[in-house]
Design a protein around this motif. Structure first.
Motif, short mmCIF file in Angstrom:
data_model
loop_
_atom_site.label_atom_id
_atom_site.label_comp_id
_atom_site.label_asym_id
_atom_site.label_seq_id
_atom_site.Cartn_x
_atom_site.Cartn_y
_atom_site.Cartn_z
N PHE A 177 37.68 -23.98 69.92
CA PHE A 177 37.81 -24.75 71.15
C PHE A 177 36.45 -25.19 71.70
CE2 PHE A 177 38.07 -25.05 75.80
CZ PHE A 177 39.05 -26.02 75.93
N ARG A 178 35.47 -24.30 71.67
CA ARG A 178 34.15 -24.66 72.18
C ARG A 178 33.57 -25.82 71.39
NH1 ARG A 178 28.68 -22.90 71.53
NH2 ARG A 178 29.37 -21.64 69.78
N GLY A 179 33.73 -25.79 70.06
CA GLY A 179 33.25 -26.89 69.24
C GLY A 179 34.00 -28.18 69.54
N GLN A 180 35.28 -28.06 69.82
CA GLN A 180 36.10 -29.22 70.17
C GLN A 180 35.60 -29.84 71.47
OE1 GLN A 180 40.20 -28.20 70.89
NE2 GLN A 180 40.96 -30.22 70.34
N ILE A 181 35.30 -29.02 72.45
CA ILE A 181 34.80 -29.50 73.74
C ILE A 181 33.45 -30.20 73.57
CG2 ILE A 181 33.72 -28.66 75.87
CD1 ILE A 181 36.68 -28.97 76.16
N GLU A 182 32.54 -29.56 72.85
CA GLU A 182 31.20 -30.14 72.67
C GLU A 182 31.27 -31.47 71.92
OE1 GLU A 182 29.04 -26.99 70.81
OE2 GLU A 182 28.73 -25.89 72.69
N LYS A 183 32.11 -31.53 70.91
CA LYS A 183 32.23 -32.77 70.14
C LYS A 183 32.82 -33.89 71.00
CE LYS A 183 33.53 -32.54 65.86
NZ LYS A 183 34.36 -32.42 64.61
N TYR A 184 33.84 -33.55 71.79
CA TYR A 184 34.51 -34.58 72.58
C TYR A 184 33.60 -35.16 73.65
CZ TYR A 184 38.15 -37.14 75.01
OH TYR A 184 38.89 -38.14 75.58
N PHE A 185 32.97 -34.26 74.43
CA PHE A 185 32.15 -34.75 75.54
C PHE A 185 30.84 -35.36 75.06
CE2 PHE A 185 34.90 -31.95 78.09
CZ PHE A 185 35.23 -32.83 79.10
N GLU A 186 30.15 -34.69 74.15
CA GLU A 186 28.80 -35.12 73.81
C GLU A 186 28.76 -36.22 72.75
OE1 GLU A 186 26.36 -31.11 75.05
OE2 GLU A 186 26.97 -31.28 72.96
N LYS A 187 29.80 -36.30 71.90
CA LYS A 187 29.77 -37.31 70.84
C LYS A 187 30.76 -38.46 71.08
CE LYS A 187 28.05 -34.20 67.26
NZ LYS A 187 28.24 -33.65 65.89
N VAL A 188 31.90 -38.14 71.68
CA VAL A 188 32.90 -39.18 71.92
C VAL A 188 32.70 -39.81 73.29
CG1 VAL A 188 35.36 -39.70 72.11
CG2 VAL A 188 34.56 -38.08 70.38
N ALA A 189 32.68 -38.98 74.33
CA ALA A 189 32.55 -39.50 75.69
C ALA A 189 31.10 -39.77 76.08
CB ALA A 189 33.18 -38.52 76.69
N ARG A 190 30.16 -39.24 75.29
CA ARG A 190 28.72 -39.41 75.57
C ARG A 190 28.35 -38.81 76.93
NH1 ARG A 190 26.47 -40.72 70.66
NH2 ARG A 190 27.72 -42.35 69.64
N ILE A 191 28.91 -37.69 77.25
CA ILE A 191 28.59 -36.98 78.49
C ILE A 191 27.97 -35.64 78.12
CG2 ILE A 191 29.55 -35.87 80.56
CD1 ILE A 191 31.75 -37.95 80.55
N PRO A 192 26.72 -35.41 78.48
CA PRO A 192 26.08 -34.13 78.13
C PRO A 192 26.71 -32.97 78.90
CG PRO A 192 24.68 -35.41 79.62
CD PRO A 192 25.82 -36.31 79.23
N ILE A 193 26.82 -31.85 78.25
CA ILE A 193 27.36 -30.65 78.89
C ILE A 193 26.18 -29.85 79.44
CG2 ILE A 193 28.66 -28.53 78.55
CD1 ILE A 193 30.17 -29.92 76.31
N PRO A 194 26.18 -29.52 80.72
CA PRO A 194 25.01 -28.92 81.35
C PRO A 194 24.92 -27.40 81.19
CG PRO A 194 26.68 -29.26 83.02
CD PRO A 194 27.25 -29.80 81.72
N TRP A 195 25.11 -26.90 79.98
CA TRP A 195 25.02 -25.48 79.74
C TRP A 195 23.78 -25.17 78.92
CZ3 TRP A 195 30.64 -25.57 77.50
CH2 TRP A 195 31.54 -25.79 78.56
N THR A 196 23.15 -24.06 79.23
CA THR A 196 21.96 -23.65 78.49
C THR A 196 22.38 -23.14 77.11
OG1 THR A 196 22.05 -21.35 79.23
CG2 THR A 196 20.91 -22.94 80.67
N PRO A 197 21.42 -23.06 76.16
CA PRO A 197 21.73 -22.47 74.85
C PRO A 197 22.28 -21.05 74.98
CG PRO A 197 19.66 -23.68 74.73
CD PRO A 197 20.06 -23.66 76.19
N GLU A 198 21.73 -20.28 75.92
CA GLU A 198 22.22 -18.90 76.11
C GLU A 198 23.67 -18.91 76.59
OE1 GLU A 198 21.39 -14.87 78.77
OE2 GLU A 198 20.26 -16.70 79.17
N GLU A 199 23.99 -19.80 77.53
CA GLU A 199 25.37 -19.88 78.01
C GLU A 199 26.33 -20.30 76.90
OE1 GLU A 199 24.54 -21.01 82.71
OE2 GLU A 199 24.68 -22.59 81.20
#
Length: 219
Positions: A108-130
């Motif tokens: 699911f996390r990979g699904q979220i990151e792919k959708y927002f950052e690659k499809v919608a072009r919206i960066p997710i404001p989470w740190t690498p640690e988060e």
């Protein structure tokens, strides 16, 4: 889009969790010992002692473990609910032709990151640690939900992976053949989810003037 009632419900649940556990332990012990007393005359001394030890094990270890597993599952479930609704909202606002449910990823996390950052072009404001901690939470949740925290009968390689995961998460341990989650980890995981959801919600609010950041009582 409003998430206030869901946030409030989870927060309220977590605040009374330890009290519920103590109540369940006390009620179980009372009922189990009462039933044992009825059988006492038919038991050998060693059998009676063994039954008492089983009651202690259930009340002191297994009941709290069961409640804590449920809390981890609920925390991750709320995270999935929040982020899925965010994705549906963005899909509608941006008129994206590819639905979120059609995104393929390992989890699911990979699904979220792919959708927002690659499809919608919206960066997710989470740190690498988060992101790393969210990944650990998801892996832990999956194991707990599907195996109830039990390591027995796992293939050696799967057991090794679970133990490696646990070794990287503060507040989670392996005791005997089961994974044990502490109240401290539950608090840490819930704070992580509320923080990550809050940051992303605020970013979307700034972009679209909606959705509102999920309110958490006393947070």
């Amino acid at each position: 889009i409003s998430f206030g009632y869901e946030s409030w419900a989870l927060d309220s649940y977590l605040k009374v969790l330890e009290h519920q556990i103590e109540h369940a332990r006390a009620q179980y012990r009372l009922r189990a010992e009462r039933e044992l007393e009825k059988q006492k005359e038919d038991l050998e001394h060693y059998e009676y002692g063994a039954r008492l030890s089983e009651i202690d094990e259930a009340a002191d270890a297994q009941i709290p473990r069961f409640f804590h597993i449920g809390a981890v599952v609920s925390i991750w479930g709320l995270f999935e609910s929040f982020l899925t609704d965010f994705a549906l909202f963005v899909c509608k606002r941006e008129k994206i032709g590819l639905p979120f449910k059609d995104i393929r990823a390992d989890n699911f996390r990979g699904q979220i990151e792919k959708y927002f950052e690659k499809v919608a072009r919206i960066p997710i404001p989470w740190t690498p640690e988060e992101r790393e901690r969210l990944g650990q939470l998801q892996e832990l949740r999956n194991f707990l939900a599907h195996r109830n925290g039990r390591l027995m009968d796992l293939p050696p390689e799967s057991e090794r992976k679970v133990k490696n995961l646990v070794s990287r998460i503060e507040g989670v341990t392996v005791e005997g053949s089961t994974v044990v989650v502490t109240p401290e980890y539950i608090a840490s995981a819930s704070d992580l989810v509320f923080t990550c959801v809050g940051k992303f919600s605020q970013q979307l609010a700034d972009k679209y003037v909606q959705p509102a950041s999920p309110a958490r009582t006393g947070h």
